[in-house]
Design a protein around this motif. Structure first.
Motif, PDB file in Angstrom:
ATOM      1  N   VAL A  20      -0.797   2.006   3.923  1.00 36.15           N
ATOM      2  CA  VAL A  20      -1.137   1.456   5.244  1.00 36.15           C
ATOM      3  C   VAL A  20      -1.070   2.554   6.305  1.00 36.15           C
ATOM      4  O   VAL A  20      -1.935   2.634   7.185  1.00 36.15           O
ATOM      5  N   PHE A  54      -4.099   4.750   6.010  1.00 40.77           N
ATOM      6  CA  PHE A  54      -5.273   3.999   6.485  1.00 40.77           C
ATOM      7  C   PHE A  54      -5.281   3.923   8.020  1.00 40.77           C
ATOM      8  O   PHE A  54      -6.330   4.061   8.653  1.00 40.77           O
ATOM      9  N   TYR A  80      -6.708  -2.959   5.544  1.00 36.23           N
ATOM     10  CA  TYR A  80      -6.288  -2.110   4.415  1.00 36.23           C
ATOM     11  C   TYR A  80      -6.327  -2.910   3.114  1.00 36.23           C
ATOM     12  O   TYR A  80      -6.824  -2.440   2.093  1.00 36.23           O
ATOM     13  N   GLY A  85      -9.170  -1.124   1.729  1.00 33.72           N
ATOM     14  CA  GLY A  85      -8.586   0.181   1.406  1.00 33.72           C
ATOM     15  C   GLY A  85      -8.487   0.512  -0.067  1.00 33.72           C
ATOM     16  O   GLY A  85      -8.188   1.634  -0.419  1.00 33.72           O
TER      17      GLY A  85
END
Lengths: 288, 258
Positions: free
Chosen positions: A44, A47, A246, A250
């Motif tokens: 996270v 990202f 995310y 992601g």
């Protein structure tokens, strides 16, 4: 290989921990959880940094495409949720004032504390956090599903093939829209709660004039409250958007993994918002 | 007056010892030691059985996933291209996905206009005119304002083609364009791609370099004029159809039988 005619040895019955899926060692379980948490934090965080980089670098890129996308996200994470927030404001005003009046009626001159209580409970704490959690439930979950589906169906590759950065096109509008949306909705929620709080107090025949009530509110508020409120709500919006995007975008995702990704995103967003709230409380207490 | 020597034309695609991996699982090798040159204007069909990694192969060619080894040049520039500064070069390559890979939120017309609007340099009227031209070329006018959910798969594939052609690419990669199409659609695609290969004024006028993947080589016999085959993680560069028919490779024979 078992020979023909040999007596088959019956398998031992599964032990309790196997039957219930309990871990062999609890230290393993804790270790796995800690590693999973650190990996999620790493993912996270990376990202978030990428998104901020793209946001700053491509601020003026493709504005004819990006402006309507950002407006749509503000509408989705803000304007569209207004009716629900007016209802929440009425309910919160009743909840806080109703409970407060019921308890403080035993104390002399308790009416002088209503404004202070509303500021502490609603402006500093409940307002921003409740807004963040409601936006997470209504828009954050939709983000994971939409982006997860887009990822699973190959839309991300389609954008890349057109030379369009998926983070710029799919994530940046959501981040901006949600930061603005959470901030604006918090302001509406707080204003609505303060007004509805007075109405509930009036209905309960609390001897408090509107002028006195709003004077109490103004007296309890400081400039720091406004600054922290703006910072906190934008940070909530940013965090929810980043975590949900995310989990949707992601990492490679199959369609059947989207529901699990949504659950993970909601859990992590909630924890992140509460931790951030705690950080802001500490900051506020340290400054004042 | 001295005649200026003709500038040697760069190959459209030039692969030297390239290893390709699966996009979803980078540990899985799709093709190894690929040495292959595609000259500008050529029309190649790459035959491969189902689930042999055609899409990953084409995605590496399209610069969507990096090769795990070797060197790959697209019109003289090393691929993949991720830098903003080389984006214009990258946009000389178009990609048509298997199934069209529609953008769920956008109508067909909006989807075609997206690259034009995003990369700029086009006025509103120019974009509108270009989108109308592409919709007519691909016979998508009746679906212009429909979202992908309301458009059949065959037409979504055409929408993907129209979107890829919007920026007038010089090289076009197509992932199994005939998969799941009926005879009418297949015939249209073959005729359209043959026209692109000859040069179409609506797509820049110059012959477009085409690389198509297929799990059945038969429909391409009268259309594509260069053939390669991806089997057992090797790319067999066969050349013309004569070489294909004389090939003793079992994989090639299977692709000819369909």
């Amino acid at each position: 290989m078992q020979k023909a005619g040999a007596t088959a040895i019956p398998a031992p019955p599964p032990r309790v921990r196997d039957r219930w899926g309990l871990p062999r060692f609890y230290s393993d379980l804790v270790g796995r959880r800690v590693f999973a948490f650190l990996l999620a934090l790493h993912g996270v965080g990376a990202f978030a940094l990428i998104t901020v980089g793209v946001l700053l670098r491509n601020f003026r890129v493709a504005q004819p495409v990006m402006r309507p996308l950002i407006a749509r996200e503000i509408h989705r994470a803000g304007v569209q949720l207004l009716p629900m927030f007016f209802f929440a404001a009425a309910a919160l005003g009743f909840l806080v004032i109703g409970q407060t009046v019921a308890w403080l009626s035993r104390v002399e001159a308790a009416n002088n504390l209503l404004g202070n209580i509303m500021v502490i409970v609603v402006v500093r704490e409940f307002g921003p956090l409740l807004t963040a959690l409601l936006v997470l439930a209504r828009v954050g979950t939709a983000n994971v599903v939409e982006l997860g589906t887009a990822r699973a169906l190959g839309e991300v590759e389609a954008l890349e093939a057109l030379g369009i950065d998926p983070v710029h096109y799919l994530v940046v509008p959501r981040v901006v829209g949600m930061a603005v949306g959470v901030f604006a909705l918090t302001v509406y929620l707080i204003l609505g709660t303060l007004v509805s709080g007075y109405l509930w107090a009036f209905i309960q025949a609390v001897p408090l004039l509107p002028g006195d009530y709003f004077r109490q509110l103004a007296g309890a508020l400081s400039y720091l409250d406004f600054a922290l409120l703006a910072l906190k709500t934008c940070a909530f919006g940013f965090i929810i958007a980043i975590v949900t995007c995310y989990h949707g975008l992601g990492q490679p995702l199959q369609l059947n993994e989207i529901s699990r990704a949504t659950v993970r995103a909601v859990g992590q967003s909630t924890v992140a918002c509460i931790l951030l709230d705690a950080l802001f409380i500490s900051l506020y207490l340290a400054v004042t | 007056m001295n005649a200026t020597p003709a500038k040697p034309q760069l190959p459209a695609l030039d692969l030297r010892g390239v290893n390709m991996v699966s996009r979803l699982d980078p540990a899985t090798l799709v093709a190894e030691e690929v040495n292959w040159t595609v000259q500008a204007g050529e029309f190649w069909v790459v035959g491969a059985p189902q689930h042999s990694g055609k899409t990953d192969f084409l995605m590496t060619l399209g610069g969507l996933s990096p090769p795990s080894g070797g060197e790959y040049y697209f019109l003289g520039e090393a691929m993949p291209i991720f830098e903003e500064s080389r984006l214009l070069h990258r946009l000389r390559l178009g990609f048509v996905f298997d199934g069209g890979q529609s953008l769920g939120q956008l109508t067909v017309a909006e989807s075609i206009a997206l690259p034009l609007r995003y990369h700029g340099g086009w006025s509103g009227d120019e974009i509108e005119s270009r989108v109308s031209e592409l919709l007519e070329m691909t016979e998508l006018v009746p679906w212009a304002n429909s979202t992908p959910a309301n458009v059949g798969r065959s037409w979504q594939q055409r929408a993907g083609l129209a979107r890829a052609l919007a920026l007038r690419p010089e090289v076009l990669l197509l992932d199994s364009p005939l998969t799941g199409l009926d005879v009418r659609h297949s015939t249209w695609w073959l005729a359209f791609l043959a026209q692109l290969s000859r040069g179409d004024s609506r797509v820049g006028g110059k012959p477009v370099t085409l690389v198509v993947t297929a799990d059945d080589l038969r429909p391409w016999r009268n259309c594509a004029w260069r053939v390669a085959c991806l089997a057992n993680r090797r790319l067999l560069v066969l050349g013309n159809w004569h070489a294909v028919e004389n090939s003793i490779e079992r994989a090639v024979q299977e692709l000819l039988v369909g």
